[in-house]
Scaffold this active site. Sequence first.
Site, short mmCIF file in Angstrom:
data_model
loop_
_atom_site.label_atom_id
_atom_site.label_comp_id
_atom_site.label_asym_id
_atom_site.label_seq_id
_atom_site.Cartn_x
_atom_site.Cartn_y
_atom_site.Cartn_z
N ILE A 1 0.85 -1.19 0.00
CA ILE A 1 0.00 0.00 0.00
C ILE A 1 0.89 1.24 0.00
O ILE A 1 1.78 1.40 0.84
CB ILE A 1 -0.93 0.02 1.24
CG1 ILE A 1 -1.77 -1.26 1.32
CG2 ILE A 1 -1.81 1.27 1.23
CD1 ILE A 1 -2.72 -1.49 0.17
N LYS A 2 0.60 2.11 -0.98
CA LYS A 2 1.39 3.34 -1.11
C LYS A 2 0.60 4.50 -0.50
O LYS A 2 -0.57 4.71 -0.86
CB LYS A 2 1.62 3.58 -2.60
CG LYS A 2 2.89 4.30 -2.95
CD LYS A 2 3.04 4.29 -4.47
CE LYS A 2 4.24 5.00 -4.95
NZ LYS A 2 4.23 5.16 -6.41
N VAL A 3 1.24 5.21 0.40
CA VAL A 3 0.56 6.36 1.04
C VAL A 3 1.45 7.58 0.89
O VAL A 3 2.67 7.48 0.86
CB VAL A 3 0.27 6.10 2.55
CG1 VAL A 3 -0.62 4.88 2.75
CG2 VAL A 3 1.56 5.96 3.36
#
Length: 217
Positions: free
Chosen positions: A82-84
């Site tokens: 997951i890219k935040v």
Amino acid sequence: MKFFVDTADTKEIADLAATGLLDGVTTNPSLIHKSGRSFLEVVAEICKIVPGPVSAEVVALDHETMMKEAAVLRKIAGNVAIKVPLTLDGLKTCKKLSDDGVKVNVTLCFSANQALLAAKAGAAFISPFVGRHDDYGLDGMQLIADIRLIYDNYDFDTEILVASVRHPIHVLESARIGADVMTAPPAVIRALFKHPLTDKGIEGFMADWAKTGQSII
Ligand code: E4P
């Protein structure tokens, strides 16, 4: 150093994966837009091509919605990271997901202090954008060197994922500094294979081989 490709073009990914040199994939909302395809579909397809981490980015700006989006993305495949974004809400989300055993890639990093925060939040990857840093007249590779020093000082496990790579020199410098990963567009990865002297050498060998009149098979 691990090699990730920065694209949502599945044909390119499959082609590069066939070399056996691809360790993962990064995508972002702009790359998804460029692909013209459904985000969830394209990520699912990429996850089947490459066993390594495939970064899929949340688009919400608040923690609660980021968590909901991450829940949807996590269901796509076991190798989704997951890219935040590197914001307060992004790092809050990073901490929560990392504590839950999820690999998080913290993106849009432009300072060593931001990278320090991401490591403290348990990020699996920090993505400093060297090309965009250079665009502002700053030294993108110095940023990588600073983060390497800080992470080594404190034995952080967070991997330095050099992003916004624009040319082979960025790759060379990343390897010299000891970055863990670099992600580059397909054209930059293809350029790494090329050298004019290799081409010239092949040309010479082929010409002389033809004169022998022999064949191997
Ligand atoms: C990485 O994860 C980013 O998607 C990417 O490297 C950004 O590159 P750009 O600055 O060329 O858009």
